[in-house]
Enzyme design. Structure first.
Site, PDB file in Angstrom:
ATOM      1  N   LYS A  45       1.978   4.521   1.333  1.00  0.00           N
ATOM      2  CA  LYS A  45       2.338   4.955   3.042  1.00  0.00           C
ATOM      3  C   LYS A  45       1.905   6.777   2.752  1.00  0.00           C
ATOM      4  CE  LYS A  45       5.259   5.039   6.948  1.00  0.00           C
ATOM      5  NZ  LYS A  45       4.741   5.962   7.397  1.00  0.00           N
TER       6      LYS A  45
ATOM      7  N   ASP B 110       1.349  10.286   3.890  1.00  0.00           N
ATOM      8  CA  ASP B 110       1.954  11.407   4.706  1.00  0.00           C
ATOM      9  C   ASP B 110       0.953  12.239   5.537  1.00  0.00           C
ATOM     10  OD1 ASP B 110       4.051  12.127   6.202  1.00  0.00           O
ATOM     11  OD2 ASP B 110       4.791  13.455   4.598  1.00  0.00           O
TER      12      ASP B 110
ATOM     13  N   CYS C 143      19.162  46.056  12.027  1.00  0.00           N
ATOM     14  CA  CYS C 143      18.194  45.768  10.966  1.00  0.00           C
ATOM     15  C   CYS C 143      18.934  46.412   9.710  1.00  0.00           C
ATOM     16  CB  CYS C 143      16.974  46.660  11.072  1.00  0.00           C
ATOM     17  SG  CYS C 143      15.812  46.699   9.953  1.00  0.00           S
TER      18      CYS C 143
ATOM     19  N   CYS D  79      12.752  43.805  14.397  1.00  0.00           N
ATOM     20  CA  CYS D  79      13.421  44.980  14.165  1.00  0.00           C
ATOM     21  C   CYS D  79      12.032  45.816  14.883  1.00  0.00           C
ATOM     22  CB  CYS D  79      13.507  45.718  12.805  1.00  0.00           C
ATOM     23  SG  CYS D  79      13.569  47.464  12.923  1.00  0.00           S
TER      24      CYS D  79
ATOM     25  N   CYS E  62      10.911  52.157  10.021  1.00  0.00           N
ATOM     26  CA  CYS E  62      11.533  51.219   9.263  1.00  0.00           C
ATOM     27  C   CYS E  62      10.676  50.675   7.846  1.00  0.00           C
ATOM     28  CB  CYS E  62      11.693  49.944   9.907  1.00  0.00           C
ATOM     29  SG  CYS E  62      12.374  48.434   9.197  1.00  0.00           S
TER      30      CYS E  62
ATOM     31  N   CYS F  48      16.786  49.677   8.286  1.00  0.00           N
ATOM     32  CA  CYS F  48      16.736  50.821   9.116  1.00  0.00           C
ATOM     33  C   CYS F  48      17.940  50.988   9.928  1.00  0.00           C
ATOM     34  CB  CYS F  48      15.469  51.095   9.872  1.00  0.00           C
ATOM     35  SG  CYS F  48      15.265  50.149  11.387  1.00  0.00           S
TER      36      CYS F  48
ATOM     37  N   GLU G 229       0.816  -1.155   0.086  1.00  0.00           N
ATOM     38  CA  GLU G 229      -0.038  -0.115  -0.187  1.00  0.00           C
ATOM     39  C   GLU G 229       0.967   1.312   0.065  1.00  0.00           C
ATOM     40  OE1 GLU G 229      -2.101  -0.309   3.581  1.00  0.00           O
ATOM     41  OE2 GLU G 229      -3.339  -2.366   2.772  1.00  0.00           O
TER      42      GLU G 229
ATOM     43  N   LYS H 148      10.685   3.578   3.282  1.00  0.00           N
ATOM     44  CA  LYS H 148      10.463   4.702   3.370  1.00  0.00           C
ATOM     45  C   LYS H 148      11.469   5.418   1.881  1.00  0.00           C
ATOM     46  CE  LYS H 148       9.294   6.873   7.380  1.00  0.00           C
ATOM     47  NZ  LYS H 148       9.316   7.697   7.916  1.00  0.00           N
TER      48      LYS H 148
ATOM     49  N   TYR I 101      -7.184   2.097   5.789  1.00  0.00           N
ATOM     50  CA  TYR I 101      -6.439   0.851   5.627  1.00  0.00           C
ATOM     51  C   TYR I 101      -6.383  -0.154   6.686  1.00  0.00           C
ATOM     52  CZ  TYR I 101      -3.290   4.045   8.075  1.00  0.00           C
ATOM     53  OH  TYR I 101      -2.587   4.966   9.034  1.00  0.00           O
TER      54      TYR I 101
END
Ligand code: IVH
Length: 674
Positions: free
Chosen positions: A114, A116, A407, A425, A431, A410, A112, A313, A224
């Site tokens: 798998k 996720d 930053c 910031c 800014c 600014c 089957e 996997k 399943y």
């Protein structure tokens, strides 16, 4: 030497427990499945050799993570086990040999996909869905029945058939790519946190406290696995049980194959390794199950997983490329996001130029140096991730990236609050990306929806000094003559814009609250706050605990709102907006309508329904305070319509503008009130 080993075991235990917590509780994990499994196997090997150092709470003892505490906890009648993982052909062949050694060579396997997503166990009694529980720690999980009931493909009641009186059915809840991308885009537009991949989105959705919100997010599910008393008397094999499940009306995957030997299994694995990219949802491997129930019984279980099944996997696709630089983007709320600029490279069918780095911790964890060759992976995520550095290719004398202290926009100092991973910031008023970003957010379609004023115009007006604070938008009309002198602004477009600005003053309080751009306050949160407190004045008087008492509002959001409303600049700005005529209270009818209680509402049922008889539906409505009526009139609140409804009733309801709703929507209303 022993001290070293003990320390290693402690460190791995701590690390893996944290990853488990992130994965199962926070629905977000900072490590790939593959790396997690490698670490888990390392810990397992060490514990086996040095059992004296094993922690009783070792992650090797657990099937999954902890249980979240917002839902009722339910013990699983049959524990929800995990599966052993394999990553290569040899490990898979070893599994097949182990199986054949015990049950002989006459063995068939079911292969089957798998999926996720997140696993769910659903109980049916007398053909009715009675309970749906998450995996939790494998022994007990969260009761998420109401949320699962919103999933369209899961039947609430089964058509008459030969199913057992009581059974539990297990499967995987997930979200299709298209829904994931659409909803994530919407979240981004609304200034809400986006989900990294469909699995996190699905998992975050199932764990929401508000089934109505869940209903808005389309989830899907494949079943399943079947558990029931005396299952072996009903069926001889897993394959037969799956065919039966299908005939009872459950969604099962069509990509399942009965294989006669390991070669067929290997071919199935290789086929889907390529073809998985064509699916509309994510899979992360293949599950291989011994088909025959008697053989399954003979094989039995280890402490954590069955010996008759295993998963193979797939590795996430990974490439190497050069990390050219890191740029730091400042968002509307002042949050700084580092972005890696890469030498363009082809990965899983697309050219990748950038990768997200999240925050300073991530850069430090990866120990990134200037000009490093990095491994880039595209797992379930849309944005690729840097997962490591090829140290062999690192030039001598390179230096690590240093996170900026100022930053980049600014040049004011960046601040990282305790417990937070993100740098901010705080120079909100000076800014540029924050000022422009806030203005652009404010005018957005889902916020104040100001017609005739767009993002580019905001930028231009900002550069010209016409806009700085949000309230300046409402003073633009005082600059009519100046605006007319600007290139590209005709008289007509200026009038349109000013009308758009005037019209926005009638937007309800919840929109205004959302439009302000308070950190962590997205559309849903703004709505909840508006409904609960009803006015800005009430909200401004509430303390952090009172704000956090509102369902689904956590302490982080509460603190953000509380501090926002105590900042003198914000107080002044809010006063200016009040004076401009914006709405800072809910109107009476908005408060009532949003309560959506069946009490005091009238209903008429027409047509036939797959999940209910009409009597059952009427009983359901009445037991939740609704009143049934027998004819359509202007006083009717809802017409509940099923299939084969008479056309005259429909026409009459439409003419009287009576809302026509489905049985699912009734359930949503009821669920919301319980
Ligand atoms: S069978 C005892 N079949 O993978 C058998 N699981 O690592 C238990 N999963 O918890 C599960 N697709 O969440 C099974 N076709 C499939 C699956 C599947 C995804 C998930 C499930 C399970 C985990 C095990």
């Amino acid at each position: 030497m022993f001290a070293d080993i003990q320390e290693k075991i402690t460190q791995l235990t701590k690390e893996l427990n944290e990853y488990n917590y992130q994965y199962y509780v926070l629905a977000h994990s900072a490590i790939s499945d593959y790396d997690f499994d490698i670490k888990l196997k390392e810990l397992e090997a060490l514990e086996k050799q040095y059992p004296q150092f094993k922690d009783p709470n070792s992650p090797t003892q657990k099937v999954g993570g902890d249980i979240t505490h917002k839902f009722n906890t339910v013990k699983h009648r049959w524990p929800m086990l995990s599966l052993g993982n394999t990553y290569n052909e040899q490990e898979l062949r070893d599994f097949d040999e182990r199986v054949r050694k015990i049950v002989g060579d006459q063995v068939q396997y079911v292969c089957e996909l798998k999926f996720d997503g997140l696993s769910i166990s659903i109980t049916y009694e007398q053909g009715k869905l009675v309970r749906a529980v998450t995996r939790g720690d494998g022994t007990q999980g969260d009761d998420v029945t109401n949320n699962v009931k919103t999933i369209r493909s899961i039947p609430h009641s089964l058509k008459k058939n030969s199913y057992p009186d009581i059974f539990e059915i297990r499967g995987e809840i997930f979200m299709h790519h298209a829904a994931f991308e659409r909803l994530n885009k919407k979240r981004e537009e609304n200034g809400e946190q986006i989900y990294a991949n469909p699995r996190n989105f699905a998992s975050g959705t199932v764990k929401l406290q508000d089934p109505k919100e869940v209903a808005k997010r389309p989830l899907d599910c494949f079943l399943y696995f079947l558990y029931t008393d005396r299952r072996n008397r009903l069926f001889d094999s897993h394959w037969d049980s799956i065919q039966a499940i299908k005939s009872w009306g459950f969604p099962i995957s069509e990509h399942t194959k009965l294989c006669q030997n390991i070669e067929e299994i290997w071919a199935f694995i290789n086929f889907w390794e390529e073809m998985r990219h064509q699916l509309t949802y994510d899979i992360d491997g293949i599950v291989i199950k011994v088909n025959d129930y008697a053989q399954q019984e003979e094989l039995g279980f280890t402490a954590k997983s069955p010996r008759w099944a295993i998963s193979y996997k797939y590795k996430a696709e990974r490439v190497e490329t050069l990390l050219k630089s890191i740029t730091y983007q400042v968002g509307r709320t002042g949050a700084v996001t580092p972005v890696a600029n890469l030498e363009p490279v082809l990965l899983a069918g697309t050219t990748v130029k950038r990768a997200s780095l999240h925050n300073a911790n991530e850069i430090a964890r990866l120990d990134l140096h200037v000009n490093d060759t990095v491994y880039v992976e595209k797992g379930g995520e849309i944005i690729p991730k840097i997962i490591g550095v090829n140290n062999e290719k690192r030039a001598v004398g390179t230096s690590p990236f240093v996170y900026p202290t100022l930053c980049p926009e600014c040049h004011e100092p960046l601040v990282r609050q305790e417990g937070e991973a993100v740098h901010y910031c705080l120079n909100e008023a000076g800014c540029k990306p924050q000022i422009v970003g806030k203005l652009q957010h404010f005018i957005g379609r889902k916020m104040m929806d100001i017609q005739g004023l767009g993002n580019e115009t905001i930028e231009t007006f900002y550069s010209l000094g016409l806009l700085h604070n949000i309230s300046d938008i409402y003073s633009l009309k005082e600059h009519r003559e100046e605006l007319k002198t600007l290139d590209r602004f005709g008289e007509k477009s200026i009038e349109n814009m000013l009308t758009g600005i005037e019209n926005s003053k009638s937007k309800p309080f919840e929109k205004v609250l959302f439009a302000l751009g308070i950190r962590h306050v997205g559309e849903t949160i703004a709505k909840k706050l508006a409904l609960h407190f009803k006015s800005l004045d009430n909200l401004a008087q509430a303390n952090v605990d009172e704000i956090a008492d509102v369902p689904d509002i956590g302490i982080r959001i509460a603190e953000s709102v509380y501090h926002y409303l105590r900042d003198e600049r914000h107080v002044q700005e809010l006063n200016r907006l009040k004076l401009a005529g914006l709405r800072f209270e809910m109107e009476e009818q908005e408060v009532v309508a949003a309560g959506s209680n069946l009490t005091g509402k009238t209903f008429l049922i027409s047509g036939v329904f797959a999940d209910f008889s009409r009597e059952e539906l009427a009983q359901l409505i009445e037991s939740h305070g609704g009143k049934m009526v027998s004819s359509i009139s202007a006083k009717l609140n809802y017409l509940v319509a099923g299939d084969k409804m008479g056309p005259s009733k429909l026409a009459k309801a439409e003419k009287l503008k009576i809302p026509i709703i489905s049985d699912k929507e009734i359930l949503e209303m009821i669920i919301q009130n319980t």
